[in-house]
Design a protein around this motif. Structure first.
Motif, mmCIF file in Angstrom:
data_model
loop_
_atom_site.group_PDB
_atom_site.id
_atom_site.type_symbol
_atom_site.label_atom_id
_atom_site.label_comp_id
_atom_site.label_asym_id
_atom_site.label_seq_id
_atom_site.Cartn_x
_atom_site.Cartn_y
_atom_site.Cartn_z
ATOM 1 N N LEU A 288 36.449 37.413 48.271
ATOM 2 C CA LEU A 288 36.191 38.066 46.991
ATOM 3 C C LEU A 288 36.519 39.544 47.146
ATOM 4 O O LEU A 288 36.129 40.168 48.142
ATOM 5 C CB LEU A 288 34.725 37.920 46.602
ATOM 6 N N PHE A 289 37.239 40.115 46.173
ATOM 7 C CA PHE A 289 37.541 41.546 46.194
ATOM 8 C C PHE A 289 37.154 42.180 44.866
ATOM 9 O O PHE A 289 37.332 41.579 43.803
ATOM 10 C CB PHE A 289 39.030 41.795 46.460
ATOM 11 N N TYR A 290 36.635 43.395 44.961
ATOM 12 C CA TYR A 290 36.461 44.245 43.784
ATOM 13 C C TYR A 290 37.668 45.167 43.745
ATOM 14 O O TYR A 290 37.851 46.004 44.637
ATOM 15 C CB TYR A 290 35.163 45.060 43.858
ATOM 16 N N CYS A 291 38.494 45.001 42.714
ATOM 17 C CA CYS A 291 39.736 45.768 42.615
ATOM 18 C C CYS A 291 39.921 46.227 41.167
ATOM 19 O O CYS A 291 39.998 45.400 40.260
ATOM 20 C CB CYS A 291 40.929 44.914 43.049
ATOM 21 N N PRO A 292 40.000 47.538 40.914
ATOM 22 C CA PRO A 292 40.258 48.017 39.555
ATOM 23 C C PRO A 292 41.542 47.397 39.007
ATOM 24 O O PRO A 292 42.515 47.181 39.748
ATOM 25 C CB PRO A 292 40.395 49.535 39.737
ATOM 26 N N PRO A 293 41.576 47.069 37.717
ATOM 27 C CA PRO A 293 42.731 46.374 37.125
ATOM 28 C C PRO A 293 44.071 47.043 37.381
ATOM 29 O O PRO A 293 45.088 46.342 37.518
ATOM 30 C CB PRO A 293 42.387 46.348 35.632
ATOM 31 N N ARG A 294 44.107 48.369 37.485
ATOM 32 C CA ARG A 294 45.396 49.051 37.662
ATOM 33 C C ARG A 294 46.035 48.742 39.008
ATOM 34 O O ARG A 294 47.238 48.956 39.192
ATOM 35 C CB ARG A 294 45.221 50.566 37.491
ATOM 36 N N TYR A 295 45.260 48.236 39.968
ATOM 37 C CA TYR A 295 45.809 47.910 41.291
ATOM 38 C C TYR A 295 45.969 46.408 41.520
ATOM 39 O O TYR A 295 46.415 45.992 42.591
ATOM 40 C CB TYR A 295 44.904 48.473 42.396
ATOM 41 N N GLN A 296 45.615 45.595 40.551
ATOM 42 C CA GLN A 296 45.541 44.159 40.800
ATOM 43 C C GLN A 296 46.902 43.503 41.009
ATOM 44 O O GLN A 296 47.028 42.577 41.817
ATOM 45 C CB GLN A 296 44.757 43.473 39.677
ATOM 46 N N ASP A 297 47.926 43.968 40.312
ATOM 47 C CA ASP A 297 49.257 43.392 40.529
ATOM 48 C C ASP A 297 49.734 43.651 41.956
ATOM 49 O O ASP A 297 50.340 42.770 42.595
ATOM 50 C CB ASP A 297 50.258 43.964 39.528
ATOM 51 N N LYS A 298 49.456 44.849 42.452
ATOM 52 C CA LYS A 298 49.824 45.172 43.831
ATOM 53 C C LYS A 298 49.066 44.290 44.815
ATOM 54 O O LYS A 298 49.644 43.771 45.792
ATOM 55 C CB LYS A 298 49.544 46.642 44.117
#
Length: 325
Positions: A288-298
């Motif tokens: 499970l990761f907490y990742c802000p949406p702006r970095y999710q594609d990366k």
């Protein structure tokens, strides 16, 4: 036919403090949520007094004691019930850190109580599931999964020194609640594991190693801090708490992580994730990761060898979805 739908869970922080070896010495607590991945159980009369059980295998037996599936065998013994056909379907494979075994136990109990015409509370389901798994089957597990499956929702689950359990729902602002779900990503490592093997080692370390006990204690303190982050809508700070929790969690047992999983975690952080963890006891299953949406594609691109499994929160716990008798 009776049908139940019981959610799996994601445990964020505090896992391991639901073990008796810990909460008998200090109060334990876990921050977790149920999710929209489910265990479905269906119970139907069999045409004679035989018992049929379908899971990854199919069993057809004359007597309860001949059933090989331990949870089914012990629950049917408790209910003294013959002549039933029990079927199960799961959204996620077993052994992946989402509490599937306890969801099965809670779901089957719920279905069989309904089959007998009884309406029972989530607390009854959770306590009975703990009794079956821990006291009867002697599984080296804690109590969080059974209560998460029975109650559902986003909660702190507290484990008191006398063995009692308290559920404390977390009330977030609606926009923050939705945003939290958008920031969480789950990836399957492609490996499953036995939680028992990891937890046996973790229990031994809690008893014998003061530093590991203190690390577990710090994780319970982090539950309170994380609740504060969620209530105040400080979501990125919650992601940081996940990171701090993982650093502590992986010290509790050498079986929780390995060099491959460490590399995955480090790559995720380099890709924009703020924090995360291996779900469940560790050793395999889901990250499970907490990742802000702006970095999710990366993050998706860099973890393209892993299967992403989108999910949302579940609010309702185990439910009867069919009751045709």
């Amino acid at each position: 036919m009776i049908g139940t739908r019981t959610p799996f869970r994601v445990s964020f922080i505090g896992g391991g403090s639901d073990l008796k070896e810990f909460y008998s010495r200090a109060p334990g607590c876990v921050l977790s949520t149920s999710i929209d991945k489910y265990m479905y159980i269906f119970v139907h009369p069999f045409f004679d007094e035989k018992i049929q059980v379908k899971y990854s295998k199919t069993e057809l037996v004359e007597n309860i004691e001949d059933i090989k599936h331990p949870i089914v065998r012990e629950i049917l013994s408790e209910f003294n019930l013959q002549g039933v056909d029990i079927n199960s379907i799961a959204d996620i494979p077993a052994g992946t850190g989402l509490g599937s075994s306890s969801s099965y136990t809670v779901g089957l109990l719920h279905a069989l109580y309904a089959y007998r015409g009884e309406i029972v509370s989530p607390n009854t389901l959770a306590e009975k599931a703990c009794y079956i798994e821990i006291d009867v089957l002697n599984e080296p597990i804690g109590k969080q999964d059974q209560f998460a499956a029975a109650y559902g929702g986003l909660n702190i689950i507290r484990f008191l020194e006398d063995g009692s359990v308290k559920i404390e729902p977390i009330k977030m602002e609606e926009d923050a609640y939705k945003q939290l779900q958008k920031c969480l990503m789950m990836f399957y490592t492609g490996t499953s594991r036995s939680a028992s093997e990891v937890l046996i080692d973790q229990k031994k370390n809690i008893i014998s190693d003061k530093d590991k006990f203190n690390a577990q204690l710090m994780m319970t303190q982090m539950v309170e801090e994380s609740k504060d982050c969620l209530v105040k809508s400080n979501l990125d700070e919650f992601g940081e708490k996940l990171d701090s929790n993982w650093i502590l969690k992986r010290t509790l047992s050498k079986t929780i992580s390995n060099s491959i999983f460490d590399d995955i975690y480090n790559l995720a952080k380099e890709s924009g994730a703020i924090g995360g963890k291996i779900l469940g006891a560790g050793g395999g299953g889901f990250f499970l990761f907490y990742c802000p949406p702006r970095y999710q594609d990366k993050l998706r691109f860099n973890l393209k060898d892993l299967k992403e499994v989108p999910f949302k929160f579940d609010k309702y716990g185990s439910k009867i979805i069919n009751m045709d008798k």
